[in-house]
Design an enzyme around this catalytic site. Structure first.
Site, PDB file in Angstrom:
ATOM      1  N   LYS A 196       0.855  -1.195   0.000  1.00  0.00           N
ATOM      2  CA  LYS A 196       0.000   0.000   0.000  1.00  0.00           C
ATOM      3  C   LYS A 196       0.885   1.236   0.000  1.00  0.00           C
ATOM      4  CE  LYS A 196      -3.077   2.559   3.137  1.00  0.00           C
ATOM      5  NZ  LYS A 196      -4.234   2.442   4.045  1.00  0.00           N
ATOM      6  N   LYS A 198       0.831   5.213   0.785  1.00  0.00           N
ATOM      7  CA  LYS A 198       0.128   6.385   1.303  1.00  0.00           C
ATOM      8  C   LYS A 198       0.404   7.531   0.359  1.00  0.00           C
ATOM      9  CE  LYS A 198      -1.912   7.045   4.302  1.00  0.00           C
ATOM     10  NZ  LYS A 198      -3.363   7.040   4.360  1.00  0.00           N
ATOM     11  N   ASP A 227      -3.633   5.197  -1.421  1.00  0.00           N
ATOM     12  CA  ASP A 227      -4.541   5.902  -0.505  1.00  0.00           C
ATOM     13  C   ASP A 227      -4.173   7.378  -0.409  1.00  0.00           C
ATOM     14  OD1 ASP A 227      -6.102   6.840   1.544  1.00  0.00           O
ATOM     15  OD2 ASP A 227      -5.184   5.617   3.116  1.00  0.00           O
ATOM     16  N   ASN A 229      -5.900   9.688   0.838  1.00  0.00           N
ATOM     17  CA  ASN A 229      -6.621  10.298   1.970  1.00  0.00           C
ATOM     18  C   ASN A 229      -7.574  11.406   1.548  1.00  0.00           C
ATOM     19  OD1 ASN A 229      -4.045   9.620   4.368  1.00  0.00           O
ATOM     20  ND2 ASN A 229      -6.124   8.851   4.417  1.00  0.00           N
ATOM     21  N   GLU A 252      -8.069   3.474  -2.353  1.00  0.00           N
ATOM     22  CA  GLU A 252      -8.581   3.829  -1.025  1.00  0.00           C
ATOM     23  C   GLU A 252      -8.802   5.335  -0.909  1.00  0.00           C
ATOM     24  OE1 GLU A 252      -6.435   1.760   2.080  1.00  0.00           O
ATOM     25  OE2 GLU A 252      -6.850   3.375   3.511  1.00  0.00           O
ATOM     26  N   ASN A 275     -11.469   4.127   4.770  1.00  0.00           N
ATOM     27  CA  ASN A 275     -11.487   4.285   6.220  1.00  0.00           C
ATOM     28  C   ASN A 275     -11.791   5.746   6.542  1.00  0.00           C
ATOM     29  OD1 ASN A 275      -8.553   4.840   5.423  1.00  0.00           O
ATOM     30  ND2 ASN A 275      -8.621   5.635   7.511  1.00  0.00           N
ATOM     31  N   ASP A 299     -11.179  -1.315  11.928  1.00  0.00           N
ATOM     32  CA  ASP A 299     -10.097  -0.927  12.844  1.00  0.00           C
ATOM     33  C   ASP A 299     -10.714  -0.938  14.239  1.00  0.00           C
ATOM     34  OD1 ASP A 299      -8.342   0.441  14.523  1.00  0.00           O
ATOM     35  OD2 ASP A 299      -7.549   1.672  12.896  1.00  0.00           O
ATOM     36  N   HIS A 326      -7.435  -1.287   8.711  1.00  0.00           N
ATOM     37  CA  HIS A 326      -6.679  -0.030   8.732  1.00  0.00           C
ATOM     38  C   HIS A 326      -5.712  -0.020   9.919  1.00  0.00           C
ATOM     39  CE1 HIS A 326      -6.687   4.097  10.605  1.00  0.00           C
ATOM     40  NE2 HIS A 326      -6.397   4.459   9.379  1.00  0.00           N
ATOM     41  N   ASN A 328      -2.816   2.741  12.257  1.00  0.00           N
ATOM     42  CA  ASN A 328      -2.056   3.978  12.500  1.00  0.00           C
ATOM     43  C   ASN A 328      -0.741   3.551  13.134  1.00  0.00           C
ATOM     44  OD1 ASN A 328      -4.923   5.928  13.211  1.00  0.00           O
ATOM     45  ND2 ASN A 328      -3.302   6.534  11.825  1.00  0.00           N
TER      46      ASN A 328
HETATM   47  O1  GKR Z   1      -0.131   7.478   9.334  1.00  0.00           O
HETATM   48  O2  GKR Z   1      -0.043   9.212   8.036  1.00  0.00           O
HETATM   49  C1  GKR Z   1      -0.588   8.173   8.434  1.00  0.00           C
HETATM   50  C2  GKR Z   1      -1.864   7.731   7.775  1.00  0.00           C
HETATM   51  O3  GKR Z   1      -2.298   8.693   6.859  1.00  0.00           O
HETATM   52  C3  GKR Z   1      -2.927   7.497   8.786  1.00  0.00           C
HETATM   53  O4  GKR Z   1      -3.102   8.616   9.572  1.00  0.00           O
HETATM   54  C4  GKR Z   1      -4.252   7.135   8.194  1.00  0.00           C
HETATM   55  O5  GKR Z   1      -5.181   7.059   9.219  1.00  0.00           O
HETATM   56  O6  GKR Z   1      -3.333   5.000   7.743  1.00  0.00           O
HETATM   57  C5  GKR Z   1      -4.318   5.829   7.563  1.00  0.00           C
HETATM   58  C6  GKR Z   1      -5.179   5.616   6.365  1.00  0.00           C
HETATM   59  O7  GKR Z   1      -5.839   6.553   5.917  1.00  0.00           O
HETATM   60  O8  GKR Z   1      -5.240   4.522   5.914  1.00  0.00           O
HETATM   61 MG    MG Z   2      -6.818   5.121   4.464  1.00  0.00          MG
END
Ligand code: GKR
Ligand code: MG
Length: 428
Positions: A196, A198, A227, A229, A252, A275, A299, A326, A328
């Site tokens: 995955k 980010k 993802d 976000n 995602e 999520n 989660d 999910h 963190n």
């Molecule tokens: O750890 O920066 C991070 C992620 O962006 C986290 O805050 C997210 O909650 O892992 C996450 C997601 O959106 O899947």
């Molecule tokens: Mg996510």
């Protein structure tokens, strides 16, 4: 069997070194904050829970703790009713805890109670959740764009096999080549079989190119996920999705909100996952009405514990949603809890997220769980099957006191490097 009672509840905020990872909200601080909850029974057994840390959650947990003494840790309905009463709106309609605080408090306490229950009857938590449908839980490599630096001090110790991953954890990764190098090191060290990325940190094409480079490097048998976000516009998300059709296992949260996710879903054939737009039971009617996603990331920290997660799994089975998990930034108590839960959910068929490689070497367990071929063996010892090292816990707590952080704020961290940077709900 005599009724067990909760005698003491200890709440310990900890700070765990975290590298400068980028996301749509900004930058990770040098420390990730977690709250460790220990519930001690009248017969001296300790049960452990772990949730994301913040001063507000710590204060809420302290309030909850005052009401738990004397309760039976098996009486989860009664415990939940007690917590619900504390979270109830006052005469003016103001709630003392917001939704996030409420689910975190409920989750930390429930997980610690399950650990206690399992230890008291000599059975692993997975058995109390209905029994294992898998002995090993597969996790995915979780890549981040990042600046140079591994975050904090006291790391891997003498684990020689970690050298390659240590170097990658330290390295900058801001372009497709950097992301592929990070993936290679993480996959070599942990054996992950899905990946995955980010996103949301850079303009969409740069992130699409990174996914295409990962596909080139790892081939079609390694499932890939992206993802951003929810930071992309509809047109950006659809154009990026068209390039990634046939490449992504799932896409995602490319956009914000159930209605926008549904629009993207209709325009593409890649499954959408979330999520962010379907994150609580209150969101489920909207999910059904909009058909906003094909896969929900569970989660237990954010849905309110193990039992709530099993209820979510049932919803997914009934309404034709796939189920993933999910994460963190987290430590080994959470990793063990995730493994027990994932092992007990038949329809959790996707490799779970974990941030653990970014925290690896900083764990508070006597024997941290390990990944083999990307999977964690579900602990078979009673309860969560883990032992907390109280010296390490004390070190992580001292780090919390010294670091000065009391909540996560990725925007403020980013502003330290780029003055004036602000979060935008839709950026590209
Ligand atoms: O750890 O920066 C991070 C992620 O962006 C986290 O805050 C997210 O909650 O892992 C996450 C997601 O959106 O899947
Ligand atoms: Mg996510």
């Amino acid at each position: 069997m005599p009724i067990m009672q909760i005698k003491e509840v200890h709440i310990t905020p900890v700070a765990v070194p975290d590298p400068p990872l980028l996301n749509a909200a900004g930058l990770h601080a040098p420390y990730a904050l977690r709250l460790i909850v220990e519930i001690v029974s009248d017969d001296g057994i300790s049960g452990w829970g772990e949730i994301p840390g913040s001063e507000a959650t710590r204060a809420a947990l302290e309030t909850a703790a005052e009401h738990l003494a004397g309760m039976d840790p098996w009486a989860l309905n009664a415990i939940e009713a007690t917590l619900e009463a504390l979270a109830k709106p006052d005469a003016r309609g103001a709630t003392p805890w917001d939704q996030r605080t409420w689910v975190h408090v409920r989750s930390a306490i429930e997980v610690a109670c399950y650990d206690l229950m399992g230890k008291s009857v000599g059975r692993p938590v997975v058995d109390l959740l209905g029994g294992a449908v898998r002995d090993r839980v597969p996790f995915a490599a979780y890549l981040f764009y990042k600046y140079g630096g591994a975050g904090g001090e006291f790391g891997f110790g003498r684990d020689e096999s970690a050298v390659g991953w240590q170097a990658a954890r330290q390295a900058e990764a801001l372009d497709p080549a950097g992301i592929v190098a990070q993936a290679r090191a993480m996959v070599d060290h942990y054996g992950f079989q899905s990946i995955k990325l980010k996103g949301g940190a850079f303009e969409a094409q740069q992130e699409v190119d990174a996914i295409l480079a990962l596909r080139e490097a790892f081939g079609p048998d390694v499932p890939l996920r992206l993802d951003p976000n929810a930071i992309w516009r509809l047109d950006t998300a659809i154009a990026a999705g068209k390039q990634l059709d046939g490449v992504l296992e799932y896409y995602e949260d490319p956009v914000r909100g159930q209605d926008n996710m549904a629009t993207v879903a209709r325009a593409l054939s890649i499954p959408l996952a979330t999520n962010m737009c379907t994150t609580s039971f209150d969101d489920l009617p909207g999910s059904v009405a909009h058909q906003s996603e094909a896969i929900i990331l569970s989660d237990h920290h954010f849905w309110g514990g193990f039992r709530a997660s099993l209820e979510l799994a049932r919803f997914c089975a009934v309404f034709g949603r796939g189920l993933s998990m999910h994460s963190n930034s987290h430590l080994g108590i959470s990793l063990a809890a995730m493994a027990h839960l994932a092992a007990a959910v038949p329809n959790l068929t996707y490799d779970c997220d974990t941030h653990y490689p970014w925290q690896d070497g900083h764990d508070l367990l006597v024997e941290p769980l390990t990944f083999e071929a990307g999977s964690v063996e579900v602990p078979s010892a009673p309860g969560l099957g883990i032992e907390v090292d109280r010296d390490k816990l004390a070190r992580l707590h001292a780090q919390y006191l010294a670091c000065g952080l009391t909540e996560r704020n990725d925007e403020i961290e980013m502003q330290k490097l780029q003055p004036g940077w602000t979060f935008q709900a839709t950026r590209w």
